[in-house]
Scaffold this motif. Structure first.
Motif, PDB file in Angstrom:
ATOM      1  N   GLN A   1       0.856  -1.176   0.000  1.00 51.25           N
ATOM      2  CA  GLN A   1       0.000   0.000   0.000  1.00 51.25           C
ATOM      3  C   GLN A   1       0.892   1.225   0.000  1.00 51.25           C
ATOM      4  O   GLN A   1       1.846   1.318   0.783  1.00 51.25           O
ATOM      5  N   SER A   2       0.639   2.176  -0.886  1.00 42.82           N
ATOM      6  CA  SER A   2       1.486   3.362  -0.974  1.00 42.82           C
ATOM      7  C   SER A   2       1.422   4.164   0.320  1.00 42.82           C
ATOM      8  O   SER A   2       0.478   4.030   1.108  1.00 42.82           O
ATOM      9  N   ALA A   3       2.405   5.025   0.515  1.00 39.45           N
ATOM     10  CA  ALA A   3       2.487   5.810   1.754  1.00 39.45           C
ATOM     11  C   ALA A   3       1.262   6.701   1.936  1.00 39.45           C
ATOM     12  O   ALA A   3       0.675   6.764   3.019  1.00 39.45           O
ATOM     13  N   ASP A   4       0.865   7.397   0.878  1.00 36.39           N
ATOM     14  CA  ASP A   4      -0.275   8.298   1.001  1.00 36.39           C
ATOM     15  C   ASP A   4      -1.583   7.534   1.192  1.00 36.39           C
ATOM     16  O   ASP A   4      -2.465   7.979   1.938  1.00 36.39           O
ATOM     17  N   ASP A   5      -1.721   6.380   0.516  1.00 36.12           N
ATOM     18  CA  ASP A   5      -2.919   5.561   0.725  1.00 36.12           C
ATOM     19  C   ASP A   5      -2.959   5.033   2.157  1.00 36.12           C
ATOM     20  O   ASP A   5      -4.027   4.961   2.778  1.00 36.12           O
TER      21      ASP A   5
END
Length: 627
Positions: A569-573
């Motif tokens: 999961q991406s950092a911003d997500d």
């Protein structure tokens, strides 16, 4: 080091604060040097920088090294050659970009018109809306006097000029992102030097106080300057640090030094509970500063908190290296950590270790844990990383000081003196936040004549250490420049290590306002490690976010565990999906440790009764007092 405290976690920043300088009203927005013949050199992707080798002090190259070392005394270790090269690249490409030139002329005309309109409007209504607002962290123009003429025009003109230069540095075809960031950074430093807030006649708050006090504030400021100068030239710590002496005011958690080698003293803390968790904790702090960042005053000591929660805690207190330690490299520091683990294993036998690393100490611990996993060494129960980068592709604003030119310049400087001096190290960190750490201090202490009250974290921040020549060169080249740890190319024991080999649970803490280890860079651990990772994002900076005791007002954090079999999961997500909790992450960490514990036992003895691990000196030991 970053000192400010962020009091909200309602929004996680999505980009560098400098991006907000882009004009919202503008639609365009914001090889190896040694010659080799034929196939000997190999394809570029397979060539590697030769391992560290001490230069010959009597070779002709020593002339270049001596020249750089002499020049570095005046530049605080910052390479003027690299800056000149970057600005030349930017200027040449700007000269060849007529469209960009037209855009900048248009922006300058539009900003001049906005300032003129504001001047007319403000003449009728001093409380009118300004034509530009300062950045959220810029407090220079908060005083109400900046709304009065002519100070309102001075501040607005400065902010518009600052914005124009940000746009001038960005969006030039052929200039890399890093080169644009360097140009923007340096131009911002030069503008901050000329800020109207820095001068008596153009700062309304200073001018008012000077008239009100008949110049007494300037007299007090001059006395402050002389006192600071005397302390600086005599090697003394800043005013007020005498109230925070290790062992008396800070670093007072009871304990004993149970092991000592050339690089570290190992402190074991006395238990404060009748029973303790079975597995001990070993803390590896960064050796760029003194260890007691994690054992400050009793009320904000992470060490004392863990001891009071029933943990047996050990911590490494690093030696302050001198020129005699110039050849101490990363391998020596890794060996020192291994010996510390051996001491913990002997004092608390048949138990695995909860290993914790902070900043550079965390990077070292990650490499050590990867090496242990590679070699089948199962002494670790868990790994905890505090504000630690394992991937240096995007190391934040520190990358502005890390280039081939800068590293070579630093190497030549350290070649001469055998280490990186504390003043040279502090200079780079202060420039990252020059408005707060340089100019704000100049205005308040020397123009206003006011001394801020010293507190424990500020006193610790002034108690810096040196960095050995070989170690710092290897660290900058292999980790920062070449990013070898993330790529599986970093050598430990003569063989590459891979973070993906770590198979114990990991607890990783990062902070929203970290200028040293940006949280999105720290988050990249998820791309490297193949194990369960509990990631925590707390508010605050590199230091203040970690020293975040329960009851600290305004603290909040996000936490979530991602299993090794879950998709990335991406950092911003991740930040958008995880709710914030009020309070300190320390409590969540203790709960996580409890889940990883095998039970409780009687407290172990402080050190061994005799032999190599016999307890001798009281904490905080002797290395912490080395200047």
């Amino acid at each position: 080091m970053e000192m400010t405290k962020t009091n909200t976690l309602s929004e996680v920043p999505k980009s560098s604060s400098a991006q907000s300088l882009d004009d919202a009203s503008d639609p365009e927005g914001v090889p190896n040097c040694e010659d080799r013949a034929g196939l000997d050199a190999g394809p570029p992707e397979f060539t590697r920088k030769a391992p560290f080798e001490a230069p010959d002090r009597y070779s002709t190259k020593s002339m270049d090294q001596a020249a750089d070392a002499y020049l570095a005394r005046f530049t605080l270790g910052i390479s003027p050659y690299g800056l000149a090269s970057t600005f030349f690249t930017w200027a040449v490409h700007l000269m060849g970009a007529p469209g960009k030139q037209v855009q900048l002329v248009e922006k300058a005309s539009r900003k001049a018109a906005r300032l003129a309109v504001y001047a007319v409007t403000a003449a009728r209504d001093p409380d009118c809306q300004p034509c530009i607002e300062p950045l959220a962290h810029d407090r220079r123009f908060d005083d109400g006097g900046w709304k009065r003429w002519p100070y309102n025009l001075l501040s607005q003109n400065f902010l518009l000029t600052q914005q124009w230069w940000y746009n001038a540095a960005r969006g030039v075809d052929g200039v890399s992102d890093r080169e644009e960031q360097v140009v923007s950074f340096v131009s911002r430093q030069m503008l901050d030097l000329m800020s109207p807030s820095n001068f008596i006649a153009t700062n309304p708050e200073v001018a008012t106080q000077t008239l009100r006090q008949g110049g007494a504030n300037l007299l007090h400021g001059w006395q402050n300057f002389l006192e600071d100068w005397e302390r600086a030239v005599s090697g003394k710590l800043p005013v007020g640090t005498e109230n925070f002496v290790p062992g008396r005011d800070v670093a007072v958690t009871p304990g004993k030094v149970v092991f000592r080698n050339r690089l570290l003293e190992l402190i074991q803390y006395a238990p404060s509970t009748e029973s303790v968790k079975a597995e001990p904790i070993l803390i590896i702090p960064a050796w760029i500063m003194k260890y007691y960042i994690l054992d400050l005053s009793p009320e904000n000591s992470l060490v004392r908190f863990l001891v009071d929660q029933g943990h047996t805690v050990f911590i490494a207190s690093w030696r302050n290296p001198t020129a005699e330690d110039r050849e101490q490299g990363m391998a020596d520091y890794l060996q020192a950590v291994d010996e510390a683990m051996g001491a913990v294993g002997s004092i608390v036998p048949k138990r695995k270790i909860h290993a914790m690393g902070y900043c550079l100490g965390g990077t070292l611990l990650a490499a050590k844990a990867a090496q242990m996993a590679r070699d089948g060494d199962d002494r670790l129960a868990t790994v905890t990383l505090l504000a630690t980068q394992t991937d240096f592709e995007e190391p934040g604003e520190l990358q502005l000081f890390i280039s081939e030119s800068e590293v070579s310049f630093l190497e030549n400087m350290m070649w001469d003196q055998g280490y990186l001096d504390t003043k040279q190290m502090a200079g780079a960190f202060q420039l990252l936040r020059s408005v707060d750490l340089i100019w704000s201090r100049y205005v308040h202490e020397y123009l206003m004549g006011r001394r801020p009250e010293m507190f424990d974290l500020m006193a610790w921040n002034a108690d810096a250490t040196r960095m050995p020549y070989k170690m710092h060169s290897e660290y900058l080249r292999h980790l920062f420049l070449n990013n070898e740890l993330a790529q599986g190319k970093f050598l430990v024991g003569g063989k590459e290590v891979a973070i993906s080999d770590i198979d114990v649970p990991v607890f990783c803490v990062s902070t929203t306002s970290d200028h040293v280890a940006p949280w999105r860079s720290v988050y990249k651990l998820h791309l490297l490690a193949d194990t369960d990772i509990t990631f925590v994002l707390t508010n605050g900076g590199h230091n203040a976010g970690i020293v975040s005791e329960p009851g600290h007002e305004g603290r909040a954090y996000r936490i979530r565990t991602i299993g090794k079999d879950e998709p990335y999961q991406s950092a911003d997500d991740w930040a958008a999906a995880v709710d914030a909790h009020d309070g300190s992450w320390w409590s969540a960490f203790v709960a996580w440790l409890a889940d990883q514990s095998s039970g409780e036992s009687e407290p172990p003895s402080l050190g061994a009764w005799s032999g190599r691990y016999k307890a001798e000196d009281d904490a905080p030991g002797t290395y912490v007092f080395q200047l």
